[in-house]
Design a protein around this motif. Structure first.
Motif, PDB file in Angstrom:
ATOM      1  N   VAL A   4      45.565  28.173  41.887  1.00  0.00           N
ATOM      2  CA  VAL A   4      44.885  29.468  41.847  1.00  0.00           C
ATOM      3  C   VAL A   4      45.749  30.479  42.590  1.00  0.00           C
ATOM      4  CG1 VAL A   4      42.878  30.773  42.690  1.00  0.00           C
ATOM      5  CG2 VAL A   4      42.566  28.512  41.655  1.00  0.00           C
ATOM      6  N   ARG A   5      45.997  31.614  41.965  1.00  0.00           N
ATOM      7  CA  ARG A   5      46.644  32.703  42.695  1.00  0.00           C
ATOM      8  C   ARG A   5      45.599  33.333  43.616  1.00  0.00           C
ATOM      9  NH1 ARG A   5      48.971  38.629  40.753  1.00  0.00           N
ATOM     10  NH2 ARG A   5      50.003  39.081  42.750  1.00  0.00           N
ATOM     11  N   HIS A   6      46.024  33.767  44.785  1.00  0.00           N
ATOM     12  CA  HIS A   6      45.121  34.436  45.728  1.00  0.00           C
ATOM     13  C   HIS A   6      44.458  35.654  45.092  1.00  0.00           C
ATOM     14  CE1 HIS A   6      47.983  37.750  46.224  1.00  0.00           C
ATOM     15  NE2 HIS A   6      48.932  36.827  46.293  1.00  0.00           N
ATOM     16  N   GLY A   7      43.333  36.071  45.668  1.00  0.00           N
ATOM     17  CA  GLY A   7      42.693  37.307  45.239  1.00  0.00           C
ATOM     18  C   GLY A   7      43.590  38.510  45.505  1.00  0.00           C
ATOM     19  N   GLN A   8      43.228  39.642  44.928  1.00  0.00           N
ATOM     20  CA  GLN A   8      44.048  40.847  45.091  1.00  0.00           C
ATOM     21  C   GLN A   8      44.306  41.111  46.574  1.00  0.00           C
ATOM     22  OE1 GLN A   8      42.529  44.965  44.907  1.00  0.00           O
ATOM     23  NE2 GLN A   8      43.785  45.201  43.065  1.00  0.00           N
TER      24      GLN A   8
ATOM     25  N   ASN B 220      45.525  37.948  39.558  1.00  0.00           N
ATOM     26  CA  ASN B 220      44.909  37.575  40.832  1.00  0.00           C
ATOM     27  C   ASN B 220      43.696  36.687  40.604  1.00  0.00           C
ATOM     28  OD1 ASN B 220      45.884  40.723  41.790  1.00  0.00           O
ATOM     29  ND2 ASN B 220      46.315  38.998  43.151  1.00  0.00           N
ATOM     30  N   ALA B 221      43.593  35.622  41.408  1.00  0.00           N
ATOM     31  CA  ALA B 221      42.479  34.664  41.378  1.00  0.00           C
ATOM     32  C   ALA B 221      42.393  33.888  40.068  1.00  0.00           C
ATOM     33  CB  ALA B 221      41.150  35.365  41.679  1.00  0.00           C
ATOM     34  N   SER B 222      43.472  33.887  39.295  1.00  0.00           N
ATOM     35  CA  SER B 222      43.472  33.137  38.032  1.00  0.00           C
ATOM     36  C   SER B 222      43.657  31.648  38.282  1.00  0.00           C
ATOM     37  CB  SER B 222      44.573  33.650  37.111  1.00  0.00           C
ATOM     38  OG  SER B 222      45.848  33.440  37.696  1.00  0.00           O
ATOM     39  N   VAL B 223      43.244  30.865  37.293  1.00  0.00           N
ATOM     40  CA  VAL B 223      43.291  29.403  37.375  1.00  0.00           C
ATOM     41  C   VAL B 223      44.288  28.863  36.350  1.00  0.00           C
ATOM     42  CG1 VAL B 223      41.963  27.265  37.093  1.00  0.00           C
ATOM     43  CG2 VAL B 223      40.879  29.289  38.111  1.00  0.00           C
ATOM     44  N   THR B 224      45.193  28.013  36.812  1.00  0.00           N
ATOM     45  CA  THR B 224      46.116  27.278  35.951  1.00  0.00           C
ATOM     46  C   THR B 224      45.967  25.800  36.282  1.00  0.00           C
ATOM     47  OG1 THR B 224      47.673  29.127  35.795  1.00  0.00           O
ATOM     48  CG2 THR B 224      48.557  26.917  35.384  1.00  0.00           C
ATOM     49  N   ARG B 225      45.908  24.956  35.255  1.00  0.00           N
ATOM     50  CA  ARG B 225      45.637  23.530  35.516  1.00  0.00           C
ATOM     51  C   ARG B 225      46.507  22.632  34.647  1.00  0.00           C
ATOM     52  NH1 ARG B 225      40.297  23.260  34.508  1.00  0.00           N
ATOM     53  NH2 ARG B 225      39.783  23.568  36.705  1.00  0.00           N
ATOM     54  N   TRP B 226      46.973  21.541  35.288  1.00  0.00           N
ATOM     55  CA  TRP B 226      47.627  20.441  34.574  1.00  0.00           C
ATOM     56  C   TRP B 226      46.801  19.173  34.795  1.00  0.00           C
ATOM     57  CZ3 TRP B 226      50.017  23.947  37.713  1.00  0.00           C
ATOM     58  CH2 TRP B 226      51.061  24.715  37.175  1.00  0.00           C
ATOM     59  N   GLU B 227      46.689  18.356  33.759  1.00  0.00           N
ATOM     60  CA  GLU B 227      45.994  17.082  33.867  1.00  0.00           C
ATOM     61  C   GLU B 227      46.946  15.966  33.464  1.00  0.00           C
ATOM     62  OE1 GLU B 227      42.359  17.196  31.628  1.00  0.00           O
ATOM     63  OE2 GLU B 227      41.824  19.180  32.401  1.00  0.00           O
TER      64      GLU B 227
ATOM     65  N   PHE C 177      45.731  28.029  31.520  1.00  0.00           N
ATOM     66  CA  PHE C 177      46.753  28.900  32.098  1.00  0.00           C
ATOM     67  C   PHE C 177      46.230  30.310  32.300  1.00  0.00           C
ATOM     68  CE2 PHE C 177      50.509  31.778  31.335  1.00  0.00           C
ATOM     69  CZ  PHE C 177      51.036  31.627  32.609  1.00  0.00           C
ATOM     70  N   ASN C 178      46.344  30.781  33.539  1.00  0.00           N
ATOM     71  CA  ASN C 178      46.100  32.192  33.873  1.00  0.00           C
ATOM     72  C   ASN C 178      44.688  32.629  33.481  1.00  0.00           C
ATOM     73  OD1 ASN C 178      47.161  34.508  35.080  1.00  0.00           O
ATOM     74  ND2 ASN C 178      48.066  35.286  33.188  1.00  0.00           N
ATOM     75  N   ASP C 179      43.729  31.739  33.670  1.00  0.00           N
ATOM     76  CA  ASP C 179      42.360  31.985  33.225  1.00  0.00           C
ATOM     77  C   ASP C 179      41.555  32.717  34.302  1.00  0.00           C
ATOM     78  OD1 ASP C 179      40.168  31.264  31.192  1.00  0.00           O
ATOM     79  OD2 ASP C 179      39.311  30.610  33.110  1.00  0.00           O
ATOM     80  N   VAL C 180      40.827  33.765  33.904  1.00  0.00           N
ATOM     81  CA  VAL C 180      40.025  34.543  34.853  1.00  0.00           C
ATOM     82  C   VAL C 180      38.580  34.698  34.374  1.00  0.00           C
ATOM     83  CG1 VAL C 180      41.928  35.813  35.925  1.00  0.00           C
ATOM     84  CG2 VAL C 180      40.890  36.698  33.810  1.00  0.00           C
TER      85      VAL C 180
END
Length: 245
Positions: A19-23, A213-220, A231-234
């Protein structure tokens, strides 16, 4: 995107979410200054590591916490960059998980800090072009992946420390679900390392608008390697962004 490298094996976690930090306050002030062509910005600390979240970033961090607490299979290990904006975003997730009885282990790791940009730290684009025009030209000639500002890092330098981080993570957190809270450059370079991306792939990500900012990227884990599944989900930020509209 056309990928011709090899994905990195051996990161033996069940799931890796970043997760990228918030703004941050610098995101807010520098973006506004760059859009307006303003050279100087007041109100930022001397060190990039000490930049806090903005008011919007605080709301985004809270949304990250609610998202984490809502997961059917939440992380049992949270690792954050030591930079203030990332620590505070991660703490919101840790606190929210603890509140529902699912408190994760929480660590800081300097290897997932933001890219060091040396003499260019916290400069507006207008100030950069006046103070260091030769660096602007060198950056454009060298390209996103390989440009190293004086006193700073190239993105490929980041890749070295992130490879070390992933190696240790695979040994220490085998089979675990891991959440890393860090920075946009970390998200991009983890994709570079984990998926075996090439320069053109990384440049395409950068040109597409960057990591939100605050986006979610995931690998499984799928077989012998981690595979990108988000990827880059908000989507979890819809309410917060509606308040800022």
């Amino acid at each position: 995107m056309s990928v011709s490298g090899f994905p990195a094996p051996g990161v033996d976690v069940a799931e890796l979410t970043v997760v990228r930090h918030g703004q941050s306050l610098s995101n807010e002030l520098l973006i506004a200054a760059n859009q307006a062509g303003i050279a100087e910005v007041d109100g930022l600390p001397a060190r990039d590591a000490d930049v806090p979240l903005s008011a919007r970033g605080e709301r985004e961090a809270a949304a990250v916490g609610r998202w984490a607490a809502s997961l059917d299979n939440p992380p049992d290990l949270v690792i954050a960059s030591p930079y203030l904006r990332a620590r505070h975003t991660a703490q919101a997730a840790v606190d929210a998980l603890a509140a529902v009885g699912r408190a994760p282990e929480f660590r800081l790791d300097d290897r997932v800090r933001d890219r060091e940009i040396g003499i260019l730290t916290l400069l507006t684009e207008a100030r950069l072009r006046v103070a260091y025009p030769e660096e602007v030209a060198r950056r454009e000639a060298t390209g996103f992946l390989y440009y190293r500002p004086p006193g700073g890092e190239a993105h490929t330098d980041m890749a070295i420390r992130l490879r070390s981080f992933l190696t240790d993570l695979g040994e220490a957190a085998a089979g675990r679900r891991v959440l890393v809270v860090a920075h946009d450059s970390v998200v991009v370079m983890l994709r570079y390392v984990i998926e075996g991306l090439l320069e053109a792939d990384v440049a395409e990500i950068a040109a597409s608008g960057g990591i939100k900012n605050a986006s979610v990227t995931r690998w499984e884990r799928r077989g012998w390697a981690l595979r990108l599944t988000l990827f880059n989900d908000v989507a979890h930020l819809s309410l917060e962004h509606s308040q800022d509209a």
